[in-house]
Design an enzyme around this catalytic site. Sequence first.
Site, PDB file in Angstrom:
ATOM      1  N   GLY A 173       0.708   1.380  -7.342  1.00 48.54           N
ATOM      2  CA  GLY A 173      -0.068   1.419  -8.702  1.00 48.54           C
ATOM      3  C   GLY A 173      -0.110   2.830  -9.330  1.00 48.54           C
ATOM      4  CE  LYS A 174       0.898   9.966  -8.584  1.00 51.01           C
ATOM      5  NZ  LYS A 174       0.872  11.136  -7.964  1.00 51.01           N
ATOM      6  CG  HIS A 195      -1.518  -2.281  -7.442  1.00 51.20           C
ATOM      7  ND1 HIS A 195      -0.539  -2.951  -8.321  1.00 51.20           N
ATOM      8  CD2 HIS A 195      -0.946  -2.630  -6.195  1.00 51.20           C
ATOM      9  CE1 HIS A 195       0.566  -3.583  -7.617  1.00 51.20           C
ATOM     10  NE2 HIS A 195       0.248  -3.406  -6.329  1.00 51.20           N
ATOM     11  NE  ARG A 201      -7.834  -6.855   6.304  1.00 57.07           N
ATOM     12  CZ  ARG A 201      -6.941  -7.812   6.626  1.00 57.07           C
ATOM     13  NH1 ARG A 201      -6.722  -8.716   7.705  1.00 57.07           N
ATOM     14  NH2 ARG A 201      -6.109  -8.085   5.584  1.00 57.07           N
ATOM     15  CG  ASP A 240      -1.104  14.324  -0.493  1.00 60.90           C
ATOM     16  OD1 ASP A 240      -0.069  13.544  -0.958  1.00 60.90           O
ATOM     17  OD2 ASP A 240      -2.527  14.044  -0.387  1.00 60.90           O
ATOM     18  CB  THR A 299      -6.273 -10.610   1.625  1.00 62.29           C
ATOM     19  OG1 THR A 299      -5.587 -11.695   0.964  1.00 62.29           O
ATOM     20  CG2 THR A 299      -5.221  -9.455   1.713  1.00 62.29           C
ATOM     21  CB  THR A 339      -7.394  -1.575  -2.854  1.00 59.02           C
ATOM     22  OG1 THR A 339      -6.274  -0.700  -2.393  1.00 59.02           O
ATOM     23  CG2 THR A 339      -7.930  -1.305  -4.097  1.00 59.02           C
ATOM     24  CB  THR A 340      -7.506  -6.665  -1.331  1.00 52.23           C
ATOM     25  OG1 THR A 340      -6.706  -6.343  -2.263  1.00 52.23           O
ATOM     26  CG2 THR A 340      -7.939  -7.984  -1.521  1.00 52.23           C
ATOM     27  CG  ASP A 368      -1.706  -1.357   1.381  1.00 53.37           C
ATOM     28  OD1 ASP A 368      -2.123  -1.802   0.165  1.00 53.37           O
ATOM     29  OD2 ASP A 368      -1.670  -1.768   2.445  1.00 53.37           O
ATOM     30  CD  GLU A 369       4.794  -0.490  -0.214  1.00 52.92           C
ATOM     31  OE1 GLU A 369       4.013  -0.670  -0.909  1.00 52.92           O
ATOM     32  OE2 GLU A 369       5.398  -1.265   0.707  1.00 52.92           O
TER      33      GLU A 369
END
Length: 430
Positions: free
Chosen positions: A17-18, A41, A302, A332, A128, A298-299, A13-14
């Site tokens: 994806g972006k 992602h 949670r 940000d 998960t 995302t999955t 989760d860093e």
Amino acid sequence: MPALAIVGLQWGDEGKGKITDYISELADSVVRFQGGANAGHTVEFEKKTFKFHQVPSGVLHKRVTGIIANGSAVDPEELAAELRTLAERGYVIRKFHISDRAHLVMPYHKQLDALEEAFKGGSAVGTTRKGIGPCYSDKAARIGFRAGELLDVESLKEKAEVVIRIKKAYASSLSGELEIDVAGLMNRMREWAGALSPFITDTSFIVNDAMEKGKNVLFEGAHGLMLDIDHGNYPYVTSSNIVTGNVFTGSGLNPMRRVGVLGVLKAYSTRVGAGPFPTELFDETGEHLALKGMEVGTTTGRRRRCGWLDLFAAKYAIQLSGAKEIALTKMDVLSGLGRLKIATGYTYNGKRLKQYPSSFSVLRDSKPVYRELPGWMEQLDEGAQRWASLPTAAKRYVSFVEEYLGVRAKIVSVGHSREQTIVRGKVAFG
Ligand code: IMP
């Protein structure tokens, strides 16, 4: 070098994806080499939000070929659904391959994942529940099903009978009962074959051929290095190798090829599921990070656990990854916090540790040593997104990270969208 690996340096989760999507503009192929539907992602593309679990992040770009390589655990049902959803939104993915050697996540893997977790009670990993552990266990036990076997489903009946017998016995030892029988499984496999067969092939040849032709190949890591099955916080890890070395095993890439590495580091820490987390915050600062950072899985949906940036752990991850350049994401989110803390070491039993610990109990009982830095009040996701316009304190935060880790922050991300990305020099494939 035409190959670049993107690896997460924390617990997933860093914001990979972006970053993957951003860089995949320059890529010809994007390859997933480990993990499966446990990854999530989030990508913004053409002003729309997409959540990918198995499809490589870059596939929305027309020139990109998406590859799910052999080291992945493929959930055929979810993958087919993901492709269907993309098609419904107007993105029909054609340039796409699945390795015939990739193992399939079967319905009983998901059920057994849940049963094992329930059986473990207080020592559950907090998985998960996507069946990842049971799928990779079966791969090692040599009773897994590989994607290539879907090309000849009718030959699988005998194997299905044996495996289901084993799985039913195991489920009942966990006080559970499997919901699938041989006929049901054969039907499911026929359906998956219908949806996925055109994509299944030996992707190792495709990856090596692309490299031979000098194409830009991007290897998209799922999760983060601290969840690596060997090098992460065992047993609170996932069931595959996340380290850069697995690019070769997980895709069949010739190991004599050079692969560049871009590490992805979030400006603070998050973790999903159980496991030690020395910099975890339980106060209003943790709340600020969770809310402003929208830290929800995302999955799984949670809420993620949140804490200060842990550079002691990240330094270890840098060694495992080989990254000399990083993308520092979600800067940000730190806006509005008066003072910021960064862990630069741990103490255990009152003594400063020289190395990041491998022992679960040492890690659990370690206390972070913090360095305090000034914060900033300005919102970074508004106005011009340039390095020069960042507040001095934000620049200082980035420089501190760079100096401590001995890396260059080539990308600083200050928001969800592509525009909210500060690029400090060329991110290179070659
Ligand atoms: P599994 O991969 O589902 O077996 O879960 C094992 C551990 O890895 C759990 O703590 C999960 O929360 C964590 N995990 C797996 N994938 C991700 C991810 O993409 N982001 C964050 N944590 C993950």
